[in-house]
Write a protein that holds these residues in place. Structure first.
Motif, PDB file in Angstrom:
ATOM      1  N   LEU A  59       0.829  -1.207   0.000  1.00  0.00           N
ATOM      2  CA  LEU A  59       0.000   0.000   0.000  1.00  0.00           C
ATOM      3  C   LEU A  59       0.864   1.257   0.000  1.00  0.00           C
ATOM      4  O   LEU A  59       0.551   2.243  -0.665  1.00  0.00           O
ATOM      5  N   ILE A  60       1.969   1.217   0.738  1.00  0.00           N
ATOM      6  CA  ILE A  60       2.879   2.366   0.773  1.00  0.00           C
ATOM      7  C   ILE A  60       3.529   2.568  -0.592  1.00  0.00           C
ATOM      8  O   ILE A  60       3.619   3.696  -1.099  1.00  0.00           O
ATOM      9  N   SER A  61       3.979   1.468  -1.199  1.00  0.00           N
ATOM     10  CA  SER A  61       4.605   1.584  -2.524  1.00  0.00           C
ATOM     11  C   SER A  61       3.607   2.092  -3.556  1.00  0.00           C
ATOM     12  O   SER A  61       3.953   2.864  -4.454  1.00  0.00           O
ATOM     13  N   TYR A  62       2.331   1.676  -3.404  1.00  0.00           N
ATOM     14  CA  TYR A  62       1.278   2.186  -4.288  1.00  0.00           C
ATOM     15  C   TYR A  62       1.128   3.698  -4.132  1.00  0.00           C
ATOM     16  O   TYR A  62       1.060   4.439  -5.114  1.00  0.00           O
ATOM     17  N   GLY A  63       1.079   4.157  -2.877  1.00  0.00           N
ATOM     18  CA  GLY A  63       0.915   5.584  -2.626  1.00  0.00           C
ATOM     19  C   GLY A  63       2.073   6.398  -3.177  1.00  0.00           C
ATOM     20  O   GLY A  63       1.868   7.458  -3.781  1.00  0.00           O
ATOM     21  N   ILE A  64       3.301   5.912  -2.973  1.00  0.00           N
ATOM     22  CA  ILE A  64       4.478   6.622  -3.477  1.00  0.00           C
ATOM     23  C   ILE A  64       4.442   6.689  -5.000  1.00  0.00           C
ATOM     24  O   ILE A  64       4.656   7.754  -5.599  1.00  0.00           O
ATOM     25  N   SER A  65       4.160   5.558  -5.638  1.00  0.00           N
ATOM     26  CA  SER A  65       4.164   5.525  -7.097  1.00  0.00           C
ATOM     27  C   SER A  65       3.023   6.335  -7.692  1.00  0.00           C
ATOM     28  O   SER A  65       3.182   6.951  -8.748  1.00  0.00           O
ATOM     29  N   PHE A  66       1.875   6.331  -7.035  1.00  0.00           N
ATOM     30  CA  PHE A  66       0.765   7.155  -7.518  1.00  0.00           C
ATOM     31  C   PHE A  66       1.190   8.618  -7.545  1.00  0.00           C
ATOM     32  O   PHE A  66       0.960   9.341  -8.521  1.00  0.00           O
ATOM     33  N   GLY A  67       1.836   9.059  -6.446  1.00  0.00           N
ATOM     34  CA  GLY A  67       2.319  10.442  -6.394  1.00  0.00           C
ATOM     35  C   GLY A  67       3.374  10.729  -7.444  1.00  0.00           C
ATOM     36  O   GLY A  67       3.363  11.790  -8.073  1.00  0.00           O
ATOM     37  N   ALA A 185      15.569   4.632   5.687  1.00  0.00           N
ATOM     38  CA  ALA A 185      15.404   6.081   5.507  1.00  0.00           C
ATOM     39  C   ALA A 185      15.023   6.451   4.073  1.00  0.00           C
ATOM     40  O   ALA A 185      14.565   7.568   3.825  1.00  0.00           O
ATOM     41  N   VAL A 186      15.198   5.521   3.160  1.00  0.00           N
ATOM     42  CA  VAL A 186      15.022   5.835   1.739  1.00  0.00           C
ATOM     43  C   VAL A 186      13.615   6.319   1.383  1.00  0.00           C
ATOM     44  O   VAL A 186      13.469   7.320   0.672  1.00  0.00           O
ATOM     45  N   PRO A 187      12.538   5.658   1.835  1.00  0.00           N
ATOM     46  CA  PRO A 187      11.195   6.151   1.469  1.00  0.00           C
ATOM     47  C   PRO A 187      10.946   7.594   1.901  1.00  0.00           C
ATOM     48  O   PRO A 187      10.245   8.343   1.215  1.00  0.00           O
ATOM     49  N   TYR A 188      11.543   8.008   3.029  1.00  0.00           N
ATOM     50  CA  TYR A 188      11.358   9.385   3.498  1.00  0.00           C
ATOM     51  C   TYR A 188      12.083  10.374   2.583  1.00  0.00           C
ATOM     52  O   TYR A 188      11.619  11.510   2.397  1.00  0.00           O
ATOM     53  N   ILE A 189      13.206   9.946   2.029  1.00  0.00           N
ATOM     54  CA  ILE A 189      13.911  10.795   1.059  1.00  0.00           C
ATOM     55  C   ILE A 189      13.045  10.993  -0.178  1.00  0.00           C
ATOM     56  O   ILE A 189      12.888  12.108  -0.691  1.00  0.00           O
ATOM     57  N   TRP A 190      12.442   9.902  -0.659  1.00  0.00           N
ATOM     58  CA  TRP A 190      11.582   9.979  -1.845  1.00  0.00           C
ATOM     59  C   TRP A 190      10.399  10.904  -1.601  1.00  0.00           C
ATOM     60  O   TRP A 190      10.125  11.806  -2.404  1.00  0.00           O
ATOM     61  N   ILE A 191       9.713  10.678  -0.488  1.00  0.00           N
ATOM     62  CA  ILE A 191       8.519  11.470  -0.187  1.00  0.00           C
ATOM     63  C   ILE A 191       8.891  12.942  -0.006  1.00  0.00           C
ATOM     64  O   ILE A 191       8.180  13.839  -0.482  1.00  0.00           O
ATOM     65  N   GLY A 192      10.024  13.193   0.626  1.00  0.00           N
ATOM     66  CA  GLY A 192      10.457  14.568   0.854  1.00  0.00           C
ATOM     67  C   GLY A 192      10.706  15.328  -0.433  1.00  0.00           C
ATOM     68  O   GLY A 192      10.225  16.455  -0.610  1.00  0.00           O
ATOM     69  N   PHE A 193      11.444  14.721  -1.358  1.00  0.00           N
ATOM     70  CA  PHE A 193      11.737  15.394  -2.620  1.00  0.00           C
ATOM     71  C   PHE A 193      10.485  15.538  -3.481  1.00  0.00           C
ATOM     72  O   PHE A 193      10.279  16.563  -4.132  1.00  0.00           O
ATOM     73  N   ALA A 194       9.631  14.495  -3.493  1.00  0.00           N
ATOM     74  CA  ALA A 194       8.402  14.571  -4.289  1.00  0.00           C
ATOM     75  C   ALA A 194       7.477  15.666  -3.751  1.00  0.00           C
ATOM     76  O   ALA A 194       6.882  16.435  -4.510  1.00  0.00           O
ATOM     77  N   ALA A 195       7.371  15.758  -2.413  1.00  0.00           N
ATOM     78  CA  ALA A 195       6.507  16.766  -1.804  1.00  0.00           C
ATOM     79  C   ALA A 195       7.071  18.171  -1.973  1.00  0.00           C
ATOM     80  O   ALA A 195       6.314  19.150  -2.061  1.00  0.00           O
ATOM     81  N   ALA A 196       8.400  18.281  -2.033  1.00  0.00           N
ATOM     82  CA  ALA A 196       9.035  19.599  -2.149  1.00  0.00           C
ATOM     83  C   ALA A 196       8.946  20.173  -3.556  1.00  0.00           C
ATOM     84  O   ALA A 196       9.045  21.389  -3.732  1.00  0.00           O
TER      85      ALA A 196
END
Length: 203
Positions: A59-67, A185-196
């Motif tokens: 579900l987390i990977s789905y959310g990241i990829s959707f974004g 820590a990697v997923p937080y790096i992805w989410i941070g850059f995508a959100a920024a």
């Protein structure tokens, strides 16, 4: 038949078809993400919550990829708002970009089933990097061929869009060595850059 009085009509029509085809690829890719989610049909009622929790990485990977795919579509939309026609080279570059977008559901599924594995993280980050840098290369292509742009487009604005398009893939590129050092820590790096990305675009 080609209108000899207005030779741009064919190119405008072709550009609309390219945009429609691209939107279709994005729609299929983003739909395939949810198709891969496992449905716990055989889990007893009292174990359903635990089964869903066990599938949380998917579900987390789905959310990241959707974004990620949504942001790529928004950038592609912005690109097409600047471009009035495609050259043959730009068409093929767009095909390469769409090929990676259509591929994203696969590394998403691999990452979802091997959440903490550095190879899965590197595969996923590499795919997102490739898509992002191909999108940036499309901006470079238009800067080198300004005749592809709408008349009156400020090249400074195009350069700004190019710089913004580099933010997310660079963030995912940075995460690759991070996968080898500390994978959690990697997923937080992805989410941070995508959100920024949307906020940095305004700078």
């Amino acid at each position: 038949m080609r209108d000899r009085k207005n030779p741009d009509i064919d190119s405008v029509r072709s550009t609309r078809r390219i945009i429609s085809f691209s939107d279709g690829v994005f729609a299929v890719a983003i739909t395939l993400l949810v198709v891969q989610l496992p449905i716990p049909v055989n889990a007893p009622n009292h174990e359903l919550g635990g089964d869903i929790t066990a599938n949380m990485p998917m579900l987390i990977s789905y959310g990241i990829s959707f974004g990620v795919i949504a942001l790529n579509w928004l950038k592609h939309l912005a690109f097409n708002n600047h471009v009035r026609r495609y050259s043959v080279g730009l068409i093929w570059l767009n095909f390469l970009y769409l090929m990676v977008i259509a591929f994203l559901p696969f590394p998403t599924a691999v990452y979802g089933t091997h959440f903490s594995d550095e190879v899965a993280q590197i595969l996923y980050a590499g795919a997102v990097c490739t898509a992002g840098y191909l999108a940036s290369l499309m901006w470079v292509w238009t800067l080198r061929t300004p005749s592809l742009l709408h008349k009156g487009i400020d090249l400074g604005e195009v350069r700004h869009s190019l710089y913004v398009s580099l933010i997310m893939p660079t963030g995912f590129a940075v995460s690759i060595p991070g996968s080898l050092i500390y994978p959690p820590a990697v997923p937080y790096i992805w989410i941070g850059f995508a959100a920024a990305t949307p906020f940095l675009r305004k700078l």
